[in-house]
Design a protein around this motif. Structure first.
Motif, PDB file in Angstrom:
ATOM      1  N   TYR A   1       0.840  -1.203   0.000  1.00  0.00           N
ATOM      2  CA  TYR A   1       0.000   0.000   0.000  1.00  0.00           C
ATOM      3  C   TYR A   1       0.874   1.251   0.000  1.00  0.00           C
ATOM      4  N   ALA A   2       1.894   1.272   0.867  1.00  0.00           N
ATOM      5  CA  ALA A   2       2.763   2.446   0.959  1.00  0.00           C
ATOM      6  C   ALA A   2       3.487   2.698  -0.357  1.00  0.00           C
ATOM      7  N   VAL A   3       3.982   1.648  -0.998  1.00  0.00           N
ATOM      8  CA  VAL A   3       4.676   1.811  -2.277  1.00  0.00           C
ATOM      9  C   VAL A   3       3.705   2.304  -3.339  1.00  0.00           C
ATOM     10  N   ARG A   4       2.525   1.685  -3.395  1.00  0.00           N
ATOM     11  CA  ARG A   4       1.523   2.043  -4.406  1.00  0.00           C
ATOM     12  C   ARG A   4       1.065   3.493  -4.256  1.00  0.00           C
ATOM     13  N   HIS A   5       1.020   3.994  -3.029  1.00  0.00           N
ATOM     14  CA  HIS A   5       0.536   5.345  -2.775  1.00  0.00           C
ATOM     15  C   HIS A   5       1.673   6.336  -2.514  1.00  0.00           C
ATOM     16  N   GLY A   6       2.898   5.915  -2.737  1.00  0.00           N
ATOM     17  CA  GLY A   6       4.025   6.822  -2.544  1.00  0.00           C
ATOM     18  C   GLY A   6       4.156   7.323  -1.125  1.00  0.00           C
ATOM     19  N   ASP A   7       3.783   6.505  -0.161  1.00  0.00           N
ATOM     20  CA  ASP A   7       3.828   6.909   1.244  1.00  0.00           C
ATOM     21  C   ASP A   7       5.235   6.694   1.801  1.00  0.00           C
ATOM     22  N   LEU A   8       6.131   7.597   1.423  1.00  0.00           N
ATOM     23  CA  LEU A   8       7.512   7.491   1.878  1.00  0.00           C
ATOM     24  C   LEU A   8       7.631   7.705   3.378  1.00  0.00           C
ATOM     25  N   GLY A   9       6.688   8.433   3.959  1.00  0.00           N
ATOM     26  CA  GLY A   9       6.687   8.643   5.406  1.00  0.00           C
ATOM     27  C   GLY A   9       6.579   7.328   6.153  1.00  0.00           C
ATOM     28  N   PHE A  10       5.654   6.471   5.738  1.00  0.00           N
ATOM     29  CA  PHE A  10       5.520   5.170   6.402  1.00  0.00           C
ATOM     30  C   PHE A  10       6.767   4.333   6.180  1.00  0.00           C
ATOM     31  N   LEU A  11       7.262   4.301   4.952  1.00  0.00           N
ATOM     32  CA  LEU A  11       8.443   3.487   4.660  1.00  0.00           C
ATOM     33  C   LEU A  11       9.642   3.972   5.476  1.00  0.00           C
ATOM     34  N   TRP A  12       9.787   5.280   5.615  1.00  0.00           N
ATOM     35  CA  TRP A  12      10.871   5.828   6.427  1.00  0.00           C
ATOM     36  C   TRP A  12      10.670   5.462   7.900  1.00  0.00           C
ATOM     37  N   ASP A  13       9.432   5.586   8.391  1.00  0.00           N
ATOM     38  CA  ASP A  13       9.149   5.198   9.773  1.00  0.00           C
ATOM     39  C   ASP A  13       9.479   3.720   9.999  1.00  0.00           C
ATOM     40  N   LEU A  14       9.147   2.888   9.021  1.00  0.00           N
ATOM     41  CA  LEU A  14       9.458   1.461   9.117  1.00  0.00           C
ATOM     42  C   LEU A  14      10.966   1.252   9.208  1.00  0.00           C
ATOM     43  N   LEU A  15      11.704   1.958   8.367  1.00  0.00           N
ATOM     44  CA  LEU A  15      13.162   1.837   8.402  1.00  0.00           C
ATOM     45  C   LEU A  15      13.726   2.250   9.755  1.00  0.00           C
ATOM     46  N   LYS A  16      13.129   3.262  10.369  1.00  0.00           N
ATOM     47  CA  LYS A  16      13.623   3.748  11.655  1.00  0.00           C
ATOM     48  C   LYS A  16      13.370   2.756  12.782  1.00  0.00           C
ATOM     49  N   VAL A  17      12.293   1.969  12.711  1.00  0.00           N
ATOM     50  CA  VAL A  17      11.995   1.047  13.815  1.00  0.00           C
ATOM     51  C   VAL A  17      12.591  -0.339  13.607  1.00  0.00           C
TER      52      VAL A  17
END
Length: 91
Positions: free
Chosen positions: A21-37
């Motif tokens: 979903y994040a990739v499809r919607h360009g939600d880099l915020g979620f992907l970045w948050d995921l990387l941080k945790v």
């Protein structure tokens, strides 16, 4: 899906749905948050050696984000996926 339904899904499915979903919607915020945790989740799942590597290499974090739905790491990240998917019921 509501939170209760999301909680019943395996970590791998939660990961796949959230990342897709994040990739499809360009939600880099979620992907970045995921990387941080991910480093903390690695440590919580007993992979303390991996934590140092993750913190020093962004490429490792990106790779982890794509595959962070399996095993103990996937289980440690379940709350992240459930929270994100509960905010995006069409995921």
């Amino acid at each position: 899906m509501d939170v209760e339904e999301l909680e019943s899904l395996p970590a791998k499915e939660l990961h796949d749905r959230a990342v897709r979903y994040a990739v499809r919607h360009g939600d880099l915020g979620f992907l970045w948050d995921l990387l941080k945790v991910i480093p903390a989740a690695e440590a919580a799942s007993g992979n303390t050696g991996e934590t140092a590597n993750d913190l020093s290499r962004v490429s490792a974090l990106l790779s982890d984000a794509i595959g962070a739905g399996e095993g103990e790491l996937g289980d440690a990240l379940r709350p992240v996926y459930v929270e994100y998917l509960s905010k995006h019921p069409d995921a």
